[in-house]
Design a protein around this motif. Structure first.
Motif, PDB file in Angstrom:
ATOM      1  N   THR A  45       0.830  -1.213   0.000  1.00 28.64           N
ATOM      2  CA  THR A  45       0.000   0.000   0.000  1.00 28.64           C
ATOM      3  C   THR A  45       0.861   1.258   0.000  1.00 28.64           C
ATOM      4  OG1 THR A  45      -1.732  -1.174   1.226  1.00 28.64           O
ATOM      5  CG2 THR A  45      -1.824   1.230   1.223  1.00 28.64           C
ATOM      6  N   ALA A  46       1.880   1.258   0.877  1.00 29.35           N
ATOM      7  CA  ALA A  46       2.776   2.420   0.960  1.00 29.35           C
ATOM      8  C   ALA A  46       3.535   2.615  -0.342  1.00 29.35           C
ATOM      9  CB  ALA A  46       3.751   2.238   2.120  1.00 29.35           C
ATOM     10  N   THR A  47       3.957   1.496  -0.957  1.00 29.07           N
ATOM     11  CA  THR A  47       4.701   1.583  -2.218  1.00 29.07           C
ATOM     12  C   THR A  47       3.834   2.181  -3.319  1.00 29.07           C
ATOM     13  OG1 THR A  47       6.020  -0.349  -1.606  1.00 29.07           O
ATOM     14  CG2 THR A  47       5.973   0.262  -3.934  1.00 29.07           C
ATOM     15  N   ARG A  48       2.581   1.702  -3.419  1.00 24.06           N
ATOM     16  CA  ARG A  48       1.687   2.250  -4.435  1.00 24.06           C
ATOM     17  C   ARG A  48       1.428   3.738  -4.211  1.00 24.06           C
ATOM     18  NH1 ARG A  48      -0.999  -2.863  -3.765  1.00 24.06           N
ATOM     19  NH2 ARG A  48      -2.404  -1.926  -2.239  1.00 24.06           N
ATOM     20  N   LYS A  49       1.245   4.104  -2.941  1.00 21.78           N
ATOM     21  CA  LYS A  49       0.996   5.503  -2.614  1.00 21.78           C
ATOM     22  C   LYS A  49       2.202   6.371  -2.963  1.00 21.78           C
ATOM     23  CE  LYS A  49      -0.483   8.510   1.164  1.00 21.78           C
ATOM     24  NZ  LYS A  49      -0.853   8.574   2.609  1.00 21.78           N
ATOM     25  N   VAL A  50       3.382   5.890  -2.614  1.00 26.90           N
ATOM     26  CA  VAL A  50       4.603   6.643  -2.897  1.00 26.90           C
ATOM     27  C   VAL A  50       4.828   6.776  -4.396  1.00 26.90           C
ATOM     28  CG1 VAL A  50       7.117   6.579  -2.730  1.00 26.90           C
ATOM     29  CG2 VAL A  50       5.727   6.066  -0.721  1.00 26.90           C
ATOM     30  N   GLU A  51       4.606   5.666  -5.131  1.00 28.83           N
ATOM     31  CA  GLU A  51       4.781   5.710  -6.582  1.00 28.83           C
ATOM     32  C   GLU A  51       3.821   6.710  -7.221  1.00 28.83           C
ATOM     33  OE1 GLU A  51       4.231   1.694  -7.772  1.00 28.83           O
ATOM     34  OE2 GLU A  51       6.296   1.076  -7.278  1.00 28.83           O
ATOM     35  N   LYS A  52       2.576   6.714  -6.744  1.00 23.45           N
ATOM     36  CA  LYS A  52       1.593   7.652  -7.267  1.00 23.45           C
ATOM     37  C   LYS A  52       2.001   9.088  -6.987  1.00 23.45           C
ATOM     38  CE  LYS A  52      -3.353   8.712  -7.112  1.00 23.45           C
ATOM     39  NZ  LYS A  52      -4.667   8.361  -6.490  1.00 23.45           N
ATOM     40  N   GLU A  53       2.424   9.342  -5.746  1.00 24.33           N
ATOM     41  CA  GLU A  53       2.846  10.696  -5.378  1.00 24.33           C
ATOM     42  C   GLU A  53       4.086  11.114  -6.160  1.00 24.33           C
ATOM     43  OE1 GLU A  53       3.362  10.659  -1.191  1.00 24.33           O
ATOM     44  OE2 GLU A  53       1.211  10.728  -0.746  1.00 24.33           O
ATOM     45  N   GLU A  54       5.032  10.192  -6.330  1.00 20.18           N
ATOM     46  CA  GLU A  54       6.239  10.507  -7.092  1.00 20.18           C
ATOM     47  C   GLU A  54       5.908  10.850  -8.538  1.00 20.18           C
ATOM     48  OE1 GLU A  54       8.746   7.128  -6.638  1.00 20.18           O
ATOM     49  OE2 GLU A  54       9.644   7.837  -4.748  1.00 20.18           O
ATOM     50  N   LYS A  55       4.941  10.105  -9.120  1.00 22.70           N
ATOM     51  CA  LYS A  55       4.531  10.365 -10.489  1.00 22.70           C
ATOM     52  C   LYS A  55       3.898  11.749 -10.603  1.00 22.70           C
ATOM     53  CE  LYS A  55       1.806   8.421 -14.272  1.00 22.70           C
ATOM     54  NZ  LYS A  55       0.883   7.325 -14.674  1.00 22.70           N
ATOM     55  N   GLN A  56       3.027  12.077  -9.651  1.00 24.01           N
ATOM     56  CA  GLN A  56       2.386  13.392  -9.655  1.00 24.01           C
ATOM     57  C   GLN A  56       3.413  14.512  -9.498  1.00 24.01           C
ATOM     58  OE1 GLN A  56      -0.498  13.148  -6.501  1.00 24.01           O
ATOM     59  NE2 GLN A  56      -1.976  11.973  -7.721  1.00 24.01           N
ATOM     60  N   VAL A  57       4.346  14.296  -8.576  1.00 27.09           N
ATOM     61  CA  VAL A  57       5.388  15.310  -8.366  1.00 27.09           C
ATOM     62  C   VAL A  57       6.241  15.475  -9.614  1.00 27.09           C
ATOM     63  CG1 VAL A  57       7.490  15.836  -7.081  1.00 27.09           C
ATOM     64  CG2 VAL A  57       5.475  14.999  -5.873  1.00 27.09           C
TER      65      VAL A  57
END
Length: 220
Positions: free
Chosen positions: A105-117
């Protein structure tokens, strides 16, 4: 067969254990998943435990804890292995599943945030680059002009400083020459005065001796 071996091992450990074992002080972590007690706080299994409590062996056993395999050896640790292992295994499996799920869950969230950033950063870079490019070129030209002007100023300052240094050196040389001449003149004057004083003193002494001699002759 395995159960028989564990039971036999536990009986041997109990027979070999010292009579004062129940009074021995042991160390236990306060974590909810603790399953063993330890002979020393220095046990590697306690290295990551922040909350460690000391108690007697009897109290540790009453809590269902068994001896640590590293502290007491595999024979002593076998006393509670059969009783605690199933529960520990279930808790361990639950903890592993929970940790794995949380990690995903944390990995998916981080990947999503990194993509947005990354997307926002790229857009911002493109927008800023166009605005900044012209300013940077103008600033670079201005800086180059300032550098050239500074070099010219430094060159002039060096020339002026050298001229002043040469003039000061000439003045110092002239002052030293003048001082030397003055000192020589003063030395000469002092010597002349000293010689004159010596001559005067010599004349006075000679006159006095002559007068004294004359008086002696007249008295005779």
């Amino acid at each position: 067969m395995k159960q028989f071996f564990l039971a036999l091992t536990a009986i041997m450990a109990m027979l070999l254990a010292p009579s004062s074992a129940s009074a021995q002080t042991v160390f236990v972590t306060q974590n909810s998943g603790a399953i063993a007690y330890h002979k020393s706080k220095g046990c590697s299994y306690l290295s990551n435990s922040k909350n460690v409590q000391s108690m007697s062996t009897t109290e540790a056993k009453s809590r269902g804890l068994h001896p640590c395999v590293r502290c007491y050896g595999s024979a002593a640790a076998g006393q509670g292995a059969k009783k605690v292992a199933p529960k520990a295994t279930q808790e361990e499996e639950k903890a592993v599943k929970k940790a794995t799920t949380a990690k995903k869950t944390a990995t998916r969230k981080v990947e999503k945030e990194e993509k947005q950033v990354a997307e926002k950063t790229d857009a911002a870079k493109k927008k800023v680059t166009r605005k900044v490019a012209k300013k940077e070129v103008a600033a670079a030209d201005e800086a180059e002009k300032e550098v050239k002007a500074a070099k010219t100023t430094v060159k002039k300052a060096r020339t002026t400083a050298k001229a002043k240094a040469d003039a000061a050196e000439k003045e110092a040389t002239a002052a030293r020459t003048k001082a030397k001449k003055t000192a020589n003149t003063a030395t000469k004057e002092v010597k002349e005065k000293t010689d004159a004083a010596k001559k005067t003193a010599t004349k006075r002494t000679t006159r006095k001796k002559t007068a004294d001699t004359k008086k002696l002759q007249d008295a005779a």
